[in-house]
Scaffold this active site. Structure first.
Site, PDB file in Angstrom:
ATOM      1  N   GLU A  59       0.795  -1.224   0.000  1.00 16.31           N
ATOM      2  CA  GLU A  59       0.000   0.000   0.000  1.00 16.31           C
ATOM      3  C   GLU A  59       0.827   1.274   0.000  1.00 16.31           C
ATOM      4  O   GLU A  59       0.433   2.284  -0.580  1.00 16.31           O
ATOM      5  CB  GLU A  59      -0.944   0.019   1.218  1.00 16.31           C
ATOM      6  CG  GLU A  59      -2.024  -1.043   1.204  1.00 16.31           C
ATOM      7  CD  GLU A  59      -3.077  -0.802   0.134  1.00 16.31           C
ATOM      8  OE1 GLU A  59      -3.182   0.347  -0.365  1.00 16.31           O
ATOM      9  OE2 GLU A  59      -3.787  -1.756  -0.225  1.00 16.31           O
ATOM     10  N   SER A 107     -44.295 -18.728  50.380  1.00 16.75           N
ATOM     11  CA  SER A 107     -43.593 -19.025  51.633  1.00 16.75           C
ATOM     12  C   SER A 107     -42.106 -18.715  51.605  1.00 16.75           C
ATOM     13  O   SER A 107     -41.441 -18.821  52.643  1.00 16.75           O
ATOM     14  CB  SER A 107     -43.793 -20.499  51.999  1.00 16.75           C
ATOM     15  OG  SER A 107     -45.142 -20.737  52.333  1.00 16.75           O
TER      16      SER A 107
END
Length: 690
Positions: free
Chosen positions: A96, A367
């Protein structure tokens, strides 16, 4: 000869032209120099441009594995250069921008060559963009081909070069470049193409990957493997030419077999989706992180989720609940030592319903509220051996203006005195309501808040039986106080958060507060182990009887049942798990199988999660004593008591009288006389008066 030249008009004219050209050239160089200097000065004054780009936020389990992510069709992960294979950096720079480390953002020689090639080809044959230019374009600009865009790109490039190091620019470029298939950056691309991190790429893989950004639609190996390999060969040849690799390395890389993966490393919302929703809620509402940052800020969210426990929870629910049933489920598992939520299930199918029943649903706990009530009773003078009479009773309250008639399960009553320990084990409702009214209805409301329950609790007699709604998370937190010897910890979902640069922007600081008396908390925990102890069987069976045989270690727990809700909450010293099952619209649970789901999910989850883990018994704190008592009457057991059980008391509150129910009559008379003589005179007087 020299004199003749000096007087030659042609020579003089040429000399003047050369001098003029030299002067113009010098002026041009000076102007260009000052323009470049001015541009870089302005860039310095303008300061560094922001380098933020949309990136996926990643969610991690406690073991570091990825459990999910956020994205908008794009995969983005930011990694530092140290976590990128050097071969990939070399390959990228080679193909690149070979002069990356020497130019100031623009490769003038390359630009000149590109112009010449394009003129010669009468079209665009070559590009000359440097890595810096491409990075500027990726960060700030669209890809439209206009002079205005090119000018902006040049200005951004200068700002990048003037304010960032080459390493920072390279790191940014590699983390933002597009590699096709929705993958932005080398980490996302490495995961997509090879199912590995960018730091683990081989030379062959690096060269193949470096060739893709030139044109992902052409050079992706999933589009054209042939073109991808051709570009890979070109890059390797350039690297050899630049003496970055040897001829042997090039040949080996070309012949290396590459295993392509071609799938997302992270799957969308498939693992613990309800848990992830809770994490996002806390990010936004508790930590103040905005929605955009959560979704596209590239955060790394390290959660408390235990991947193995979560898998166990989901598989257990899936295997136990019939596919033909519409019943729903909520499950929360917490480490009581630090509050870490290690597993959470908010429903049976997130795709069908994202409503989180572990957090959002407010249901009657039945409960399972009793342990909070009985802890309050312990602090008000009750002990495991405190007895109350249990029989059908009509309670009056509000100065006699109202009545309340609770019932035991299946209308079973001993019609006799029972101990607190047995009342818990068989879940006697009469004992609970008597205790509630004896303490005053304000007491349970206050203690519910003390245990961290924020849902509103009504001051009514039935509150003792869990008629005011709570969430599964609230109950898990409340029970964690028992498991943690009275120390309260807030439920924790997030351990820490890192930004895209790996900087810690949030870290959980553990905070514990001693809420309960550790002695009473331990006594309560030990009483809750009686739920699974058949020695308390009598007029009713202990409520944990159906799952007791599955246990391989000691647990404390309590079940709860209403017409529309089924609960099981229990714990070992290392984990607290709360399970709720029921219908979303409050439909009655009538099938026997559906009534047992909560208990069976709980025990299967606990046993599987703790399998192969060392046994951790409940350790009594200082100030607690254990004595053998008769399980039915709570008195000190003798050798003839058939249901003797080790029971713990706060020191000084343990019983002093022996059980005389199971010895011969003559011996019983002698024991009674002996016990009477041991009593202080005022107690003997009290017994005589009664």
């Amino acid at each position: 000869m020299l004199v003749e030249l000096k007087t030659n008009p042609h020579f003089l004219r040429t000399l003047r032209l050369v001098k003029g050209a030299t002067f113009v050239g010098a002026c041009f160089v000076i102007i260009a120099f000052f323009l470049i200097l001015s541009a870089y000065t302005i860039a310095k004054i303008a300061g560094p441009p922001p380098l933020t780009v949309p990136q996926s936020t990643i969610y991690f389990a406690s073991d570091g594995s990825i459990i999910g992510e956020t994205h908008s069709g794009q995969k983005r992960y930011w990694v530092p250069l140290d976590d990128i294979a050097p071969e990939l950096m070399d390959a990228t720079i080679t193909v690149e921008d070979q002069h990356f480390y020497t130019h100031l953002g623009f490769d003038l020689k390359r630009i000149g060559g590109a112009i010449f090639a394009n003129v010669k080809a009468l079209g665009k044959a070559q590009g000359a963009s440097t890595i810096s230019q491409q990075y500027a374009r990726n960060l700030f600009l669209s890809h439209e081909k206009t002079w205005k865009r090119k000018l902006k790109e040049a200005l951004y490039t200068i700002r990048l070069e003037a304010n960032y190091t080459k390493e920072e620019i390279l790191e940014g470029y590699l983390n933002t470049i597009y590699y096709g298939h929705g993958a932005y950056g080398v980490e996302a691309a490495s995961r997509f193409y090879f199912n590995k991190s960018a730091k683990d790429l081989s030379l062959s893989e690096a060269a193949l990957l470096a060739g893709i950004p030139k044109g992902p639609s052409r050079f992706s190996p999933f589009v054209s493997l042939e073109k991808a390999k051709q570009r890979q060969a070109l890059i390797l040849q350039l690297m050899e030419k630049k003496d970055i690799i040897t001829e042997q390395q090039r040949k080996s890389a070309l012949t290396e077999e590459i295993n392509l993966f071609g799938n997302d490393h992270v799957k969308k919302v498939e693992f613990a989706p309800y848990f992830q929703d809770v994490v996002r809620f806390h990010l936004k509402n508790d930590l103040g992180i905005d929605e955009k940052t959560i979704n596209l800020g590239g955060l790394r969210i390290y959660t408390t989720l235990d991947r193995e426990k979560q898998e166990v929870a989901e598989k257990t629910i899936q295997s136990l609940i019939s596919t033909e049933s519409d019943i729903q489920v909520g499950l929360v598992a917490i480490n009581p030592k630090n509050g870490y939520v290690e597993a959470l299930v908010g429903g049976r199918d997130y795709q069908k319903s994202s409503f989180n029943r572990a957090i959002q649903a407010i249901r009657q706990p039945g409960s399972t509220m009793k342990p909070i009530l009985y802890y309050a009773a312990l602090e008000h003078g009750f002990t495991p051996s405190t007895t109350l009479r249990s029989e059908e009773t009509i309670f009056t309250y509000d100065d006699g203006r109202k009545e309340y008639t609770p019932q035991n399960y299946n209308h079973q009553y001993p019609n006799d005195e029972i101990t607190l320990a047995q009342a818990i084990a068989v879940s006697d409702n009469i004992y609970a309501v008597k205790t509630h009214l004896f303490l005053g209805m304000d007491t349970l409301v206050e203690y519910a808040k003390k245990f961290g329950i924020q849902s509103k609790q009504k001051k009514v007699p039935s509150l003792a039986l869990g008629t005011s709604g709570v969430s599964v998370l609230e109950m898990a937190k409340a029970y964690s106080l028992f498991a943690n010897n009275g120390e309260a910890v807030d439920p924790v979902f997030i351990e820490r958060i890192e930004n895209i640069h790996g900087e810690v922007i949030y870290e959980h600081k553990s905070r514990q507060e001693q809420i309960l008396d550790p002695r009473h908390a331990f006594v309560m925990s030990h009483m809750l182990t009686g739920v699974f102890d058949e020695r308390f069987n009598g007029y009713a069976t202990v409520t944990g009887n159906s799952i007791a045989k599955k246990m391989t270690r000691e647990y404390a727990g309590k079940s709860g049942t209403t017409d529309t809700d089924s609960w099981m909450i229990g714990y070992s010293p290392e984990i607290v798990t709360a399970v709720w099952t029921g219908y979303d619209k409050g439909k009655k649970i009538t099938m026997v199988t559906e009534k047992s789901y909560a208990k069976n999910i709980w025990i299967d989850f606990m046993e599987t999660s703790l399998k192969d883990k060392p046994l951790q018994p409940f350790q009594p704190p200082n100030g607690v004593v254990g004595v053998e008592v008769d399980a039915k009457n709570g008195l000190l057991a003798t050798e003839t008591c058939p249901t003797a059980r080790l029971t713990y008391f706060v020191a000084g509150t343990e019983p002093t009288d022996y059980c005389l129910d199971h010895i011969p009559p003559i011996e019983k008379q002698e024991k009674e006389k002996e016990q009477q003589e041991k009593k202080p005179w005022f107690k003997r007087l009290f017994d005589w008066l009664n």
